[in-house]
Design a protein around this motif. Sequence first.
Motif, PDB file in Angstrom:
ATOM      1  N   PRO A 103       0.847  -0.998  -0.094  1.00  0.00           N
ATOM      2  CA  PRO A 103      -0.364  -0.098  -0.285  1.00  0.00           C
ATOM      3  C   PRO A 103       0.860   0.974   0.181  1.00  0.00           C
ATOM      4  N   CYS A 104      -0.017   2.163   0.017  1.00  0.00           N
ATOM      5  CA  CYS A 104       1.209   3.425  -0.043  1.00  0.00           C
ATOM      6  C   CYS A 104       1.079   4.076   1.126  1.00  0.00           C
ATOM      7  N   ALA A 105       2.386   4.247   1.574  1.00  0.00           N
ATOM      8  CA  ALA A 105       2.615   4.563   3.021  1.00  0.00           C
ATOM      9  C   ALA A 105       2.337   5.519   3.798  1.00  0.00           C
ATOM     10  N   ASP A 106       1.147   6.100   3.460  1.00  0.00           N
ATOM     11  CA  ASP A 106       0.035   7.082   3.732  1.00  0.00           C
ATOM     12  C   ASP A 106      -0.718   6.391   5.041  1.00  0.00           C
ATOM     13  N   GLY A 107      -0.550   7.983   6.261  1.00  0.00           N
ATOM     14  CA  GLY A 107      -0.953   6.608   7.550  1.00  0.00           C
ATOM     15  C   GLY A 107      -3.373   6.474   6.909  1.00  0.00           C
ATOM     16  N   ALA A 147       5.561   4.832   0.155  1.00  0.00           N
ATOM     17  CA  ALA A 147       5.255   6.510  -1.103  1.00  0.00           C
ATOM     18  C   ALA A 147       4.569   6.473  -1.828  1.00  0.00           C
ATOM     19  N   GLY A 148       3.509   6.743  -2.154  1.00  0.00           N
ATOM     20  CA  GLY A 148       2.970   6.392  -3.624  1.00  0.00           C
ATOM     21  C   GLY A 148       2.483   5.342  -3.997  1.00  0.00           C
ATOM     22  N   ALA A 149       3.085   4.366  -3.019  1.00  0.00           N
ATOM     23  CA  ALA A 149       2.580   2.211  -3.418  1.00  0.00           C
ATOM     24  C   ALA A 149       3.783   2.185  -4.528  1.00  0.00           C
ATOM     25  N   TYR A 161      -3.434   1.321  -4.053  1.00  0.00           N
ATOM     26  CA  TYR A 161      -3.385   3.028  -4.379  1.00  0.00           C
ATOM     27  C   TYR A 161      -4.371   4.166  -3.316  1.00  0.00           C
ATOM     28  N   HIS A 162      -4.351   4.738  -3.424  1.00  0.00           N
ATOM     29  CA  HIS A 162      -5.661   5.458  -2.716  1.00  0.00           C
ATOM     30  C   HIS A 162      -6.099   6.762  -3.572  1.00  0.00           C
ATOM     31  N   TYR A 163      -7.327   7.384  -2.757  1.00  0.00           N
ATOM     32  CA  TYR A 163      -7.609   8.150  -3.738  1.00  0.00           C
ATOM     33  C   TYR A 163      -9.093   9.096  -2.673  1.00  0.00           C
ATOM     34  N   GLY A 191      -5.952  13.103  -2.222  1.00  0.00           N
ATOM     35  CA  GLY A 191      -6.169  12.125  -2.410  1.00  0.00           C
ATOM     36  C   GLY A 191      -4.193  11.362  -1.876  1.00  0.00           C
ATOM     37  N   CYS A 192      -3.383  10.984  -2.721  1.00  0.00           N
ATOM     38  CA  CYS A 192      -1.868  10.761  -2.481  1.00  0.00           C
ATOM     39  C   CYS A 192      -0.684  11.528  -2.452  1.00  0.00           C
ATOM     40  N   ALA A 193      -0.488  12.699  -1.683  1.00  0.00           N
ATOM     41  CA  ALA A 193       0.735  13.242  -1.711  1.00  0.00           C
ATOM     42  C   ALA A 193       1.617  13.064  -2.951  1.00  0.00           C
ATOM     43  N   ALA A 194       2.570  11.320  -2.962  1.00  0.00           N
ATOM     44  CA  ALA A 194       3.503  11.606  -3.841  1.00  0.00           C
ATOM     45  C   ALA A 194       2.936  10.967  -5.135  1.00  0.00           C
TER      46      ALA A 194
HETATM   47 ZN   LIG Z   1      -0.424   7.513  -0.993  1.00  0.00          ZN
END
Ligand SMILES: [Zn+2]
Length: 508
Positions: free
Chosen positions: A168-172, A195-197, A236-238, A247-250
């Motif tokens: 997954p993305c590293a986003d919490g 980051a950004g998966a 990934y995420h949105y 959405g995904c910062a990366a």
């Molecule tokens: Zn992300």
Amino acid sequence: MQRTQRKMGYEQSKAATAPLRRPGAVGLSSVPARQAPGRAPAANGAHPLTNAVENARLHEYERGTKDRFDAIVPTLREISALQHESDFVTRAQELARDRLGFELPESVLEDAWIEQLDMRSLFAKCVFATYKRFCNEFFASDPLRVADATGFDAFLQSCGFHTLDISPCADGRLAHVIRYVLRLPHRSVRRKSYAGAMFDVEDSIEKWVETEMLRYREGRPNTADAPTRYLKAVAYHYSSVDPAHQGCAAHGSDTDRAAAGGLERLLAFQQAIENSFCCGASIDLLLIGVDTDTDAIRVHAPDGEGRIDLDRYVDAMSLYDSTQSLGATAARERLHDAIRECSPAVTEGMRELVGFLLENNFSQIEYVRGFHGRHYADIGHAERFIGAGVGFEEIQLRNLMYFAYMNTVEESAPDLDVGIKIFSGLNAAHGLPIPVVVRYDYHGEVPGARERAIEHCRRIDKALRARYSDLADRGLLHTLLVVRDCDASNPIEIVACSATPNPASGAH
Ligand SMILES: [Zn+2]
């Protein structure tokens, strides 16, 4: 299009020959709906395929954990207001014990009459003490255990896969993707966040080699001649509520870019395996999108050749809504029809797995709706600390920790910079330090592994302080160094803590 890049045909017969076993039948979870096909929808409007009992249990754990972290700031505020009272130390310790469950460093409190309390290091100390308590409970009582994880392993193999490896993305906001969003047993699935998966292809190749070697040498999780494959997935995420900003910062909050980036990395990994190993070695791929506001997933179900189309996916939220009034059997049939419509030639094994993930996600959709409303209140970042290093099995909760997987600060600088940027807004902008847990898990049976893990922690700590020296110099960066023997169900071991006063070294 990326999908034309794949050279090899998928050996469809492999997955199809294995007898398929539904996870409900092997008791992965005690979902009454799965074992009672045709049940009428629940009176409270819940979906017939969801698990209200597990939802209540997961929510109690999530709330209980986050409440402890969130009690820190109000408690310190109260303590700060008392600092010139005559019985300050006693009253401060009472408050700390009562609200936080531990005492504060006596020497820091005792000096409060001379100068202002060092609230920055007290805050970091409290975050680290809360983290330690949370870890100890996780490893001692296994609060997120799944009743029958072995049942999941058997189900996965019956679908044609011996390993599920998810990046997954590293986003919490995705830290709970395994145990909550997808409702998988966390010890049966490999998770490595980036980051950004944008996962590290070489690292995945290493894991693939290790996995195939174990099958060959030890027959784990199945023997090398079993017709199953390694399945690599990207999450990934949105954001459905604020797509342009949350959405995904990366990937600049661009959903298309996030999905395309994940697919590109997946194809590179597959290509690498096919080019590096003979005898038709290949892997299967899966791309999953997560709406971090509602936790609903979209699954890009691969076609019969294993190809993934960025524009074609099955959307769990709309399926949840359209099947809510049906009975369990009809709802499940509708779900599998939707996968076939999305990907007509999908293999039976992949369809079973995708159906399983979507069905599991229905429970999470209901979880968010039931406990948070139409979407989470904290649609943005609200992590409590950063975790850097290797390990963190215990982090299975949303928005608790920003994860930076790393071996060296240099190679993981982009992941870490994103995390520091997020926390500069969350914490440093309000004068609160950024708490970073530097963590290395090691294998206890390997001689010298513990010492190397400790050494690794110290090296990363030093590099962190050099890279973000401006923050560190102002007391806005605090670190806790931690190692853990991941072969045993041991608690974590604290190596050093920058927030614990020690005039000699400042680290112990
Ligand atoms: Zn992300």
